[in-house]
Design a protein around this motif. Structure first.
Motif, mmCIF file in Angstrom:
data_model
loop_
_atom_site.group_PDB
_atom_site.id
_atom_site.type_symbol
_atom_site.label_atom_id
_atom_site.label_comp_id
_atom_site.label_asym_id
_atom_site.label_seq_id
_atom_site.Cartn_x
_atom_site.Cartn_y
_atom_site.Cartn_z
ATOM 1 N N TYR A 627 -21.781 -34.223 10.764
ATOM 2 C CA TYR A 627 -23.194 -33.941 11.029
ATOM 3 C C TYR A 627 -23.761 -32.929 10.019
ATOM 4 O O TYR A 627 -24.938 -33.011 9.656
ATOM 5 N N SER A 630 -24.765 -34.718 7.106
ATOM 6 C CA SER A 630 -25.911 -35.603 7.352
ATOM 7 C C SER A 630 -27.205 -34.842 7.536
ATOM 8 O O SER A 630 -28.235 -35.442 7.867
ATOM 9 N N ARG A 645 -32.638 -41.452 3.644
ATOM 10 C CA ARG A 645 -31.999 -42.673 4.156
ATOM 11 C C ARG A 645 -30.471 -42.554 4.098
ATOM 12 O O ARG A 645 -29.762 -43.001 5.006
ATOM 13 N N LYS A 648 -29.334 -40.376 6.934
ATOM 14 C CA LYS A 648 -29.416 -41.114 8.209
ATOM 15 C C LYS A 648 -28.246 -42.085 8.347
ATOM 16 O O LYS A 648 -27.702 -42.275 9.438
ATOM 17 N N GLY A 649 -27.867 -42.686 7.230
ATOM 18 C CA GLY A 649 -26.715 -43.582 7.253
ATOM 19 C C GLY A 649 -25.446 -42.833 7.620
ATOM 20 O O GLY A 649 -24.592 -43.344 8.364
ATOM 21 N N ARG A 650 -25.302 -41.619 7.102
ATOM 22 C CA ARG A 650 -24.126 -40.816 7.459
ATOM 23 C C ARG A 650 -24.144 -40.466 8.943
ATOM 24 O O ARG A 650 -23.100 -40.490 9.611
ATOM 25 N N THR A 651 -25.319 -40.144 9.460
ATOM 26 C CA THR A 651 -25.421 -39.814 10.885
ATOM 27 C C THR A 651 -24.959 -40.985 11.737
ATOM 28 O O THR A 651 -24.242 -40.815 12.735
ATOM 29 N N ALA A 652 -25.365 -42.190 11.344
ATOM 30 C CA ALA A 652 -24.969 -43.382 12.107
ATOM 31 C C ALA A 652 -23.466 -43.598 12.022
ATOM 32 O O ALA A 652 -22.823 -43.959 13.028
ATOM 33 N N GLN A 656 -22.193 -43.142 15.781
ATOM 34 C CA GLN A 656 -22.163 -44.451 16.432
ATOM 35 C C GLN A 656 -20.912 -45.256 16.102
ATOM 36 O O GLN A 656 -20.310 -45.872 16.986
ATOM 37 N N ARG A 657 -20.476 -45.204 14.855
ATOM 38 C CA ARG A 657 -19.412 -46.117 14.444
ATOM 39 C C ARG A 657 -18.050 -45.450 14.285
ATOM 40 O O ARG A 657 -17.047 -46.124 14.149
#
Length: 1029
Positions: A627, A630, A645, A648-652, A656-657
């Protein structure tokens, strides 16, 4: 009447004779609260009628006004200024007077007064003459070094385009200056007095001098044993500082104690070389004969620096004079030096060792002049002259960093150079250009050039295009002090000034010791083959110790008895040390360690642990670091849209993944080590963003210039600092610098990333001479990490290959012997470096953490990817990074082939990116149950044990090595014999890859794809090798 006549005389141009008299009889006189040293000159030759505007009662007043005008022309009324100027130009006192400006029109009156000055017959010449004097002063300051007496041999190997004056000495040159109308002056001006410009300090407390004296003092300042180059410096304060140091009268005066100390140091420097020559006349030692004053020079710099608060000095030097420096500057025990000459000495306790004149040393001692502790470190180095320069700077920077020395007041560096190498080696230029960069500056280095006036057998006239070997230093505005090395007092003074310069301005400075080399390149070499005239002169040359001792004896500064006792005392010290050296049976390289790591090893120098530790982390820590990676932990920070962007991709990925890509895996490794207290330094070209725009460790505010944010420094309140810095466009210099930084402490992860992997070849000297064999030669471990982007992407021959074959070729592992030691740790401890080609972010994460968590240090070469940075399959689950996980030296196939290993017909070994192309092709062909793919992640040391597990698992499979590189490049020649050793040569090892080629890759995209498909067909065609078997 006497006062009146005196005043009249003062209004005339003062003669040189009068000035000399005034200097000898001057007395202070207070005028306006200031002290002056002017004494009235008596003259009785002037007629009273020539001064109708004065009478006896006004003469005292006029006299005081004249004194005030001499000090400062602006301190008197303009009308008096006009009188005195006209009188000094030769106008009679009566004619010199002009009525004051009218009260009603001050501006007009002033203009008329100025016009009157211009109207005087000699005023134009007066102005021209004063300008000529200013030009003359500047000429000496700019080019006085051209005619300084710098060469002890007086053979004049330097040619200048122009000189300030012709090459005559004393009165001949003095009168030739003016007889030829030099700068508009003629011989009649020699006795004329001129006001000195503010850009010179030759007057001392005097502001006016006759021309003859001006020239004489300029000659003393700039044309004796010291030549000063500084007028190219674009800082007025610095130029004025240097002028004061060399122009003030009487600056080079030494106390009796200083002279005796200097003589003692000269005795030790000279007699050390004589002792070695007497005992080992047929041994190479690269002695200092011809430049013995180097030892007092270095000791003077150290003394002055210690006085200014320096506590640690890191030094680098070539081989000439190294043993003398070790003995008389570093204070290495003489018996340990002498035992190096014993041919019967047994092999080293560890490593392969190095010749005595390459070894280094670390020593902490009391400086006898300042009575303060000082640590001296002379870095070991190879024969590659100047290669050690950036290494010294890197270590100096590291020591400054660890002790919080942000201004370089406690730690400094001294670099010694040879004249030919200083001019010829490009790394000198690269190192100079690091000197003022924020993340590389060491706040000033003192450079000492041992100017032998010959390079091996090469004459300077064909060895460089510049006049001096030191001209390269001008690129960073470093002042250059040339000095005749046969004048020890001049050498001592120059070195004092150099040390003061560094302490005052924290910038580089160069001392050019113009000397000679009494012997050939080494003691066995015959120099008369190539420099006959020079060496005929050298054979006639008195030694500098003899010259200086004769000087002091003549002065009465030292007695003949004291001098001879000093020589006998040092000879006795050498003889006693020589006797002790005969007791040595084993050469202990550890006694020559230049960078000890106190507390890191056991007392016997062995690692404190030889166990393999887990390098995984708790998931909450991974998430926390993810985090941070990110986010922008700074308020009111305007981020670029594209970067938003990416974050945000790192956050996801984190939230999430539960996966990480290459950049995030690196972030988690760095962040965790920082949190644990390990300093990290990442350096190289464009590393802050990353060559491939994947890293983004430094965020830039889009609205405020130079406002940045480094999220990595916001991991934890008590974390270690993170340094990430774009370097200059240099590989040799910067990699050497980072290597030196890594030497200072084992508790730091120091990484250098090449912009592209093939750029490492311009730093090949550092790799070949320091990184690969450093521990074997000098018992010096180093944990530097090289990140080398590599991969055949169809983008042409440049930037495709990091040349892994070169690194693998230099591994010290025997390919034909199956190791019997414990693999995971012992193999690492025994190897000279570690080479990996990771195919997953998790493995990259683990290898970085292992580099610090293991109990010893080895260089780590990481072949890093390019296309994998964004490859959708090149991501790792957090499960591969949790506690209990570790770096996988080999990643086995975990697919359908595991269900029936006996049915597997082929096992393909590979490394790196090509794995993803192989798996794609295998899936397309649908033979994932009969072809296994194993990834060798750690190439050196080779994972014999894990490869054996794989070959035993598939007993019916043939063995194929597949690579995307050409057959004569890449890993094949390294891997093949090791695979055969693993299977005891019971099965052949086949090759699938590109054929041999001169270039690393094709420049044609279509050809690249054809080549790729061809070797993929070979890898999966089970009949491809039938005919060969």
């Amino acid at each position: 009447m006497q006062h009146l006549r005196t005043t009249v005389a003062r209004l005339r141009p003062i003669t040189a004779t009068q000035t000399v008299k005034s200097q000898s009889q001057a007395r202070p006189m207070a005028v306006g609260g200031a002290l002056r040293t002017f004494e009235p000159m008596r003259s009785y030759t002037t007629s009273v009628s020539a001064e109708p505007f004065m009478n006896g009662t006004s003469s005292n007043y006029v006299e005081e006004m004249y004194y005030a005008w001499l000090e400062n022309p602006r301190s008197v009324h303009k009308s008096w200024d006009i009188i005195f100027r006209n009188a000094n130009a030769g106008v009679s006192p009566g004619a010199a007077y002009q009525s004051p400006p009218p009260l009603g029109g001050a501006a007009l009156g002033l203009a008329n007064a100025q016009a009157m000055v211009g109207a005087q017959p000699n005023m134009e010449k007066l102005v021209e003459d004063h300008l000529a004097v200013q030009s003359l002063v500047r000429a000496y300051q700019v080019r006085g070094h051209h005619i300084a007496k710098l060469d002890p041999l007086d053979i004049g190997v330097i040619d200048f385009d122009e000189s300030p004056v012709i090459h005559l000495w004393g009165k001949e040159r003095l009168y030739d200056l003016t007889a030829g109308g030099f700068y508009g002056l003629d011989e009649s001006d020699l006795d004329k007095v001129f006001r000195l410009p503010t850009t010179t300090f030759i007057g001392g407390s005097e502001s006016v001098l006759p021309l003859k004296e001006i020239i004489s003092r300029l000659e003393m300042a700039y044309c004796q044993s010291i030549g000063v180059e500084f007028m190219f410096i674009n800082d007025l304060e610095q130029c004025q500082w240097i002028r004061q140091k060399f122009e003030r009268p009487g600056v080079m005066q030494f106390t009796l104690e200083e002279k005796r100390t200097l003589l003692t140091r000269m005795v030790r420097s000279t007699k050390f070389e004589e002792f070695l020559q007497r005992k080992w006349s047929s041994e190479k030692r690269f002695g200092l004969e011809g430049c013995e004053s180097l030892i007092p020079a270095l000791k003077t710099i150290i003394d002055k620096s210690s006085m200014n608060g320096v506590e640690s000095i890191i030094m680098g030097m070539p081989h000439r004079g190294r043993l003398n420096v070790l003995a008389n500057v570093i204070h290495k025990e003489l018996d340990q030096i002498f035992c190096q000459f014993d041919s019967k000495l047994e092999a080293a306790d560890e490593g392969s060792g190095d010749v005595k004149y390459h070894l280094g040393m670390w020593h902490r001692r009391i400086n006898r002049v300042t009575d303060r502790n000082i640590t001296l470190s002379l870095m070991a180095n190879p024969s590659h002259l100047e290669a050690v320069d950036p290494v010294v700077q890197g270590k100096t920077k590291a020591e400054q960093f660890y002790c919080g020395d942000t201004e370089g007041k406690r730690v400094m560096s001294i670099l010694l150079h040879g004249d030919a190498a200083f001019a010829g080696q490009g790394v000198v230029y690269e190192t100079f250009h690091l000197s003022d960069l924020p993340s590389y500056t060491t706040h000033g280095t003192v450079h000492v050039v041992v100017n032998n006036q010959v390079g091996f057998t090469t004459d300077p006239r064909v060895a460089r295009s510049s006049s001096y070997p030191t001209d390269v230093a001008k690129v960073v505005n470093a002042p250059i002090f040339h000095v005749n090395a046969d004048d020890p007092e001049a050498v001592m003074y120059v070195c004092n000034v150099a040390a003061e310069w560094r302490a005052t301005f924290h910038k580089d400075v160069v001392v050019d010791l113009v000397c000679y080399r009494r012997n050939g390149h080494n003691e066995m070499d015959e120099p008369l083959f190539t420099q006959p005239l020079m060496y005929k002169q050298i054979k006639k040359q008195k030694g500098v110790l003899q010259k200086y001792s004769e000087k002091l004896l003549a002065e009465g500064a030292v007695s003949r008895q004291d001098y001879e006792e000093e020589i006998a005392k040092y000879d006795k010290i050498c003889e006693e040390a020589h006797a002790r050296s005969k007791d040595e049976k084993i050469l202990h390289i550890k006694h020559w360690l230049d960078s000890p790591w106190p507390g890191f090893f056991n007392v016997d120098g062995q690692p404190k642990s030889m166990t393999s530790l887990s390098t995984g982390l708790p998931e909450e820590e991974l998430v926390h670091i993810g985090y941070i990676a990110s986010s922008v932990p700074v308020e009111d920070f305007t981020l670029h849209r594209g970067l938003s962007r990416i974050l945000k991709g790192r956050t996801a990925m984190v939230g999430q993944r539960r996966v990480c890509d290459w950049a995030l895996g690196e972030y988690m490794a760095f962040g965790s080590l920082l949190k644990e207290g390990t300093h990290i330094r990442l350096s190289g070209q464009d590393v802050e963003r990353g060559t491939f725009s994947h890293r983004h460790h430094v965020l830039h505010d889009q609205k405020i210039d130079r406002r940045i944010c480094i999220p990595m420094n916001h991991i934890s309140p008590n974390q270690a600092p993170y340094t990430v810095c774009n370097s200059s466009l240099s590989e040799y210099g910067v990699l050497g610098f980072e290597l030196g930084f890594a030497m200072a402490s084992p508790n730091a992860l120091v990484l250098w990333e090449a912009q592209f992997g093939d750029f490492n070849n311009t730093a090949q000297c550092i790799i070949d001479q320091f990184i690969c064999p450093g521990q074997a030669k000098w018992v010096r471990q180093n944990g530097i990490v090289l990140l080398l982007p590599h991969g055949m992407e169809g983008m042409g021959p440049e930037h495709s290959s990091a040349r892994p074959e070169r690194f693998l070729q230099m591994c010290n592992e025997d390919p034909d012997t199956y190791p019997v030691s414990e693999f995971a740790v012992r193999q690492l401890y025994d190897c000279n470096w570690i080479i990996v080609n990771c195919s997953t972010p998790a493995n990259y994460f683990h290898i970085l953490r292992r580099q610090i968590l293991q109990a010893f240090r080895k260089p780590l070469i990481v072949i890093t990817p390019k296309s994998l940075l964004r490859h959708p399959e090149a991501k790792s689950s957090f499960d591969d990074m949790l506690p209990g996980t570790h770096f996988q030296r080999l990643i086995p196939d975990s697919g359908p082939v595991c269900e029936n290993p006996e049915a597997v017909k082929r096992i393909v070994f590979c490394t790196g990116k090509v794995y993803y192309e192989l798996t794609r092709e295998r899936n397309n062909r649908g033979n994932d149950d009969i072809v296994a793919i194993a990834r060798i992640e750690q190439l050196s040391p080779f994972p014999f044990d894990q490869v054996k597990v794989e070959t035993d698992r598939y007993p019916n499979a043939d063995l194929v090595w597949c690579q995307e590189e050409h057959k004569n490049q890449g890993y094949y020649d390294y891997v093949k014999p090791r695979l055969r050793t693993t299977v005891d040569r019971t099965r052949p090892v086949w090759y699938a890859g590109r054929g041999p080629a001169a270039a690393p890759a094709t420049g044609n995209k279509a050809a690249h794809l054809v080549e790729l498909q061809r070797f993929l067909d070979t890898a999966f065609n089970l009949d491809a090798f039938t005919e060969q078997s």
